[in-house]
Design a protein around this motif. Structure first.
Motif, PDB file in Angstrom:
ATOM      1  N   THR A 165       0.832  -1.194   0.000  1.00  0.00           N
ATOM      2  CA  THR A 165       0.000   0.000   0.000  1.00  0.00           C
ATOM      3  C   THR A 165       0.871   1.249   0.000  1.00  0.00           C
ATOM      4  OG1 THR A 165      -0.102   0.044   2.421  1.00  0.00           O
ATOM      5  CG2 THR A 165      -1.832  -1.172   1.266  1.00  0.00           C
ATOM      6  N   ALA A 166       0.318   2.328  -0.567  1.00  0.00           N
ATOM      7  CA  ALA A 166       1.025   3.600  -0.605  1.00  0.00           C
ATOM      8  C   ALA A 166       0.008   4.713  -0.494  1.00  0.00           C
ATOM      9  CB  ALA A 166       1.827   3.738  -1.894  1.00  0.00           C
ATOM     10  N   PRO A 167       0.368   5.824   0.157  1.00  0.00           N
ATOM     11  CA  PRO A 167      -0.571   6.946   0.237  1.00  0.00           C
ATOM     12  C   PRO A 167      -0.975   7.442  -1.155  1.00  0.00           C
ATOM     13  CG  PRO A 167       1.281   7.254   1.731  1.00  0.00           C
ATOM     14  CD  PRO A 167       1.623   6.080   0.855  1.00  0.00           C
ATOM     15  N   CYS A 168      -2.212   7.946  -1.265  1.00  0.00           N
ATOM     16  CA  CYS A 168      -2.701   8.440  -2.552  1.00  0.00           C
ATOM     17  C   CYS A 168      -1.801   9.532  -3.111  1.00  0.00           C
ATOM     18  CB  CYS A 168      -4.127   8.963  -2.413  1.00  0.00           C
ATOM     19  SG  CYS A 168      -5.321   7.705  -1.908  1.00  0.00           S
ATOM     20  N   SER A 169      -1.147  10.298  -2.222  1.00  0.00           N
ATOM     21  CA  SER A 169      -0.295  11.389  -2.679  1.00  0.00           C
ATOM     22  C   SER A 169       0.904  10.893  -3.469  1.00  0.00           C
ATOM     23  CB  SER A 169       0.175  12.223  -1.482  1.00  0.00           C
ATOM     24  OG  SER A 169       0.892  11.416  -0.555  1.00  0.00           O
ATOM     25  N   GLU A 170       1.233   9.598  -3.342  1.00  0.00           N
ATOM     26  CA  GLU A 170       2.375   9.039  -4.057  1.00  0.00           C
ATOM     27  C   GLU A 170       1.987   8.452  -5.411  1.00  0.00           C
ATOM     28  OE1 GLU A 170       4.368   6.264  -1.557  1.00  0.00           O
ATOM     29  OE2 GLU A 170       4.731   7.710   0.064  1.00  0.00           O
ATOM     30  N   TRP A 171       0.671   8.422  -5.716  1.00  0.00           N
ATOM     31  CA  TRP A 171       0.235   7.834  -6.980  1.00  0.00           C
ATOM     32  C   TRP A 171       0.820   8.567  -8.179  1.00  0.00           C
ATOM     33  CZ3 TRP A 171      -5.709   6.755  -6.209  1.00  0.00           C
ATOM     34  CH2 TRP A 171      -5.869   5.800  -5.206  1.00  0.00           C
ATOM     35  N   VAL A 172       1.000   9.888  -8.054  1.00  0.00           N
ATOM     36  CA  VAL A 172       1.470  10.676  -9.201  1.00  0.00           C
ATOM     37  C   VAL A 172       2.879  10.280  -9.623  1.00  0.00           C
ATOM     38  CG1 VAL A 172       0.004  12.660  -8.724  1.00  0.00           C
ATOM     39  CG2 VAL A 172       2.247  12.509  -7.647  1.00  0.00           C
ATOM     40  N   ASP A 173       3.629   9.591  -8.762  1.00  0.00           N
ATOM     41  CA  ASP A 173       4.992   9.175  -9.085  1.00  0.00           C
ATOM     42  C   ASP A 173       5.061   7.706  -9.516  1.00  0.00           C
ATOM     43  OD1 ASP A 173       6.080  11.706  -8.389  1.00  0.00           O
ATOM     44  OD2 ASP A 173       5.971  11.147  -6.262  1.00  0.00           O
ATOM     45  N   SER A 174       3.886   7.070  -9.673  1.00  0.00           N
ATOM     46  CA  SER A 174       3.863   5.659 -10.053  1.00  0.00           C
ATOM     47  C   SER A 174       4.184   5.489 -11.528  1.00  0.00           C
ATOM     48  CB  SER A 174       2.489   5.057  -9.757  1.00  0.00           C
ATOM     49  OG  SER A 174       2.181   5.127  -8.379  1.00  0.00           O
ATOM     50  N   LYS A 175       4.674   4.305 -11.879  1.00  0.00           N
ATOM     51  CA  LYS A 175       4.944   3.968 -13.279  1.00  0.00           C
ATOM     52  C   LYS A 175       3.795   3.158 -13.875  1.00  0.00           C
ATOM     53  CE  LYS A 175       8.921   5.945 -13.142  1.00  0.00           C
ATOM     54  NZ  LYS A 175       9.088   7.258 -13.810  1.00  0.00           N
ATOM     55  N   CYS A 176       3.082   2.428 -13.017  1.00  0.00           N
ATOM     56  CA  CYS A 176       1.956   1.630 -13.496  1.00  0.00           C
ATOM     57  C   CYS A 176       0.940   1.494 -12.375  1.00  0.00           C
ATOM     58  CB  CYS A 176       2.433   0.252 -13.960  1.00  0.00           C
ATOM     59  SG  CYS A 176       1.107  -0.799 -14.607  1.00  0.00           S
ATOM     60  N   LEU A 177      -0.341   1.643 -12.711  1.00  0.00           N
ATOM     61  CA  LEU A 177      -1.421   1.495 -11.742  1.00  0.00           C
ATOM     62  C   LEU A 177      -2.409   0.463 -12.276  1.00  0.00           C
ATOM     63  CD1 LEU A 177      -1.991   5.258 -10.878  1.00  0.00           C
ATOM     64  CD2 LEU A 177      -1.158   3.512  -9.299  1.00  0.00           C
ATOM     65  N   LEU A 178      -2.732  -0.537 -11.460  1.00  0.00           N
ATOM     66  CA  LEU A 178      -3.662  -1.599 -11.846  1.00  0.00           C
ATOM     67  C   LEU A 178      -4.958  -1.438 -11.057  1.00  0.00           C
ATOM     68  CD1 LEU A 178      -4.393  -4.268 -13.254  1.00  0.00           C
ATOM     69  CD2 LEU A 178      -3.257  -5.466 -11.350  1.00  0.00           C
ATOM     70  N   LEU A 179      -6.064  -1.292 -11.768  1.00  0.00           N
ATOM     71  CA  LEU A 179      -7.378  -1.133 -11.151  1.00  0.00           C
ATOM     72  C   LEU A 179      -8.238  -2.330 -11.550  1.00  0.00           C
ATOM     73  CD1 LEU A 179      -7.959   2.637 -12.043  1.00  0.00           C
ATOM     74  CD2 LEU A 179      -6.908   1.689  -9.981  1.00  0.00           C
ATOM     75  N   VAL A 180      -8.713  -3.085 -10.570  1.00  0.00           N
ATOM     76  CA  VAL A 180      -9.490  -4.290 -10.833  1.00  0.00           C
ATOM     77  C   VAL A 180     -10.893  -4.141 -10.254  1.00  0.00           C
ATOM     78  CG1 VAL A 180      -9.622  -6.785 -10.539  1.00  0.00           C
ATOM     79  CG2 VAL A 180      -7.389  -5.685 -10.791  1.00  0.00           C
ATOM     80  N   GLU A 181     -11.904  -4.237 -11.119  1.00  0.00           N
ATOM     81  CA  GLU A 181     -13.308  -4.199 -10.715  1.00  0.00           C
ATOM     82  C   GLU A 181     -13.629  -2.975  -9.858  1.00  0.00           C
ATOM     83  OE1 GLU A 181     -15.743  -6.148 -11.665  1.00  0.00           O
ATOM     84  OE2 GLU A 181     -14.578  -7.620 -12.778  1.00  0.00           O
ATOM     85  N   VAL A 182     -13.135  -1.819 -10.268  1.00  0.00           N
ATOM     86  CA  VAL A 182     -13.433  -0.594  -9.527  1.00  0.00           C
ATOM     87  C   VAL A 182     -13.566   0.547 -10.523  1.00  0.00           C
ATOM     88  CG1 VAL A 182     -10.974  -0.150  -9.125  1.00  0.00           C
ATOM     89  CG2 VAL A 182     -12.688   0.968  -7.696  1.00  0.00           C
ATOM     90  N   ASP A 183     -14.663   1.282 -10.434  1.00  0.00           N
ATOM     91  CA  ASP A 183     -14.903   2.406 -11.340  1.00  0.00           C
ATOM     92  C   ASP A 183     -14.679   3.706 -10.583  1.00  0.00           C
ATOM     93  OD1 ASP A 183     -15.580   3.973 -13.458  1.00  0.00           O
ATOM     94  OD2 ASP A 183     -17.732   3.568 -13.375  1.00  0.00           O
ATOM     95  N   LEU A 184     -13.404   4.032 -10.339  1.00  0.00           N
ATOM     96  CA  LEU A 184     -13.077   5.233  -9.568  1.00  0.00           C
ATOM     97  C   LEU A 184     -13.524   6.504 -10.273  1.00  0.00           C
ATOM     98  CD1 LEU A 184      -9.527   4.512  -8.105  1.00  0.00           C
ATOM     99  CD2 LEU A 184     -11.717   4.480  -6.924  1.00  0.00           C
ATOM    100  N   ALA A 185     -13.583   6.502 -11.586  1.00  0.00           N
ATOM    101  CA  ALA A 185     -14.019   7.694 -12.311  1.00  0.00           C
ATOM    102  C   ALA A 185     -15.434   8.093 -11.922  1.00  0.00           C
ATOM    103  CB  ALA A 185     -13.937   7.453 -13.819  1.00  0.00           C
ATOM    104  N   ALA A 186     -16.256   7.103 -11.536  1.00  0.00           N
ATOM    105  CA  ALA A 186     -17.630   7.387 -11.130  1.00  0.00           C
ATOM    106  C   ALA A 186     -17.798   7.408  -9.617  1.00  0.00           C
ATOM    107  CB  ALA A 186     -18.584   6.343 -11.734  1.00  0.00           C
ATOM    108  N   SER A 187     -17.130   6.477  -8.915  1.00  0.00           N
ATOM    109  CA  SER A 187     -17.356   6.341  -7.478  1.00  0.00           C
ATOM    110  C   SER A 187     -16.474   7.239  -6.632  1.00  0.00           C
ATOM    111  CB  SER A 187     -17.154   4.884  -7.049  1.00  0.00           C
ATOM    112  OG  SER A 187     -15.799   4.487  -7.269  1.00  0.00           O
ATOM    113  N   HIS A 188     -15.290   7.590  -7.125  1.00  0.00           N
ATOM    114  CA  HIS A 188     -14.370   8.414  -6.347  1.00  0.00           C
ATOM    115  C   HIS A 188     -13.594   9.324  -7.298  1.00  0.00           C
ATOM    116  CE1 HIS A 188     -11.926   9.867  -3.183  1.00  0.00           C
ATOM    117  NE2 HIS A 188     -12.059   8.841  -2.375  1.00  0.00           N
TER     118      HIS A 188
END
Length: 227
Positions: A165-188
């Motif tokens: 796990t990593a704080p959301c603030s560190e997402w901008v420095d990620s190289k790859c993000l995997l989203l499984v069965e989650v619609d963050l564009a609508a839910s968050h």
């Protein structure tokens, strides 16, 4: 696709109003910015506040339906109770009566099953205030069973391994993000905004879902899974 554009209303969708009030949504601890349309001292419409430093005009489904929640004819505005499922709610005299009734029922559960019968599950969306409140209530009740979704599954974490796990603030420095069965564009939308910032910095967003979602449409690689 990755640029930030003002979220304009469709022609003809704006409600008649007397004035606008800037405030924040209370549906979760993110507190997204709201621009509230008021007419005759009543809320008639809400929009995302483009000037809000966190949400920047984004609203999830709960925030968008804010007016529906407070104007629903089925909304409970007084304390009420019912004897069994399917019965109609019966209003109580005042809030003190409702709190006393709840306390008595909790006391009966504790007397019958013991203090370990209570387990409190906290989610990150509930915020720190909910977690601290749960810990305080658990101490008063006499149980240590308070679980939080953000806690590491292993404590201490094995030496040589990084926590997944990593704080959301560190997402901008990620190289790859995997989203499984989650619609963050609508839910968050706020969290999805951080994902889009990571995309702007070159991160590859891979989304897998059985449905075709808004998140899938904005991913670099979309994978359709079988239900």
């Amino acid at each position: 696709m990755l640029e930030h554009h003002p979220m304009r209303r469709s022609p003809g969708s704006r409600h008649e109003r007397d004035g606008l009030i800037r405030t924040v949504c209370q549906e979760c601890s993110v507190a997204c910015g709201l621009v509230v349309s008021v007419k005759d001292c009543r809320i008639v419409d809400v929009q995302g506040d483009e000037s809000h430093p966190v949400s920047r005009g984004r609203l999830c489904a709960r925030g968008t339906a804010f007016v529906q929640g407070i104007t629903s004819p089925e909304r409970l505005t007084v304390p009420a109770t019912k004897r069994k499922r399917g019965d109609a709610f019966k209003p109580l005299d005042d809030w003190k009566s409702g709190v006393d009734l709840l306390a008595e029922r909790l006391r009966q559960v504790k007397d019958r099953y013991g203090s370990d019968s209570l387990l409190i599950g906290c989610d990150g969306e509930g915020g720190l205030d909910f977690h601290l409140g749960a810990l305080r209530f658990a101490r008063l009740w006499g149980t240590s069973q308070v679980f939080h979704s953000a806690a590491d599954p292993l404590d201490p974490w094995p030496e040589g391994l990084d926590s997944p796990t990593a704080p959301c603030s560190e997402w901008v420095d990620s190289k790859c993000l995997l989203l499984v069965e989650v619609d963050l564009a609508a839910s968050h939308p706020v969290a999805f905004g951080w994902i889009q910032e990571a995309q702007q910095r070159g991160a590859q967003v891979v989304a897998a879902d059985a449905r075709f979602t808004a998140t899938l449409a904005k991913a670099n690689l979309a994978l359709r899974t079988k239900p």
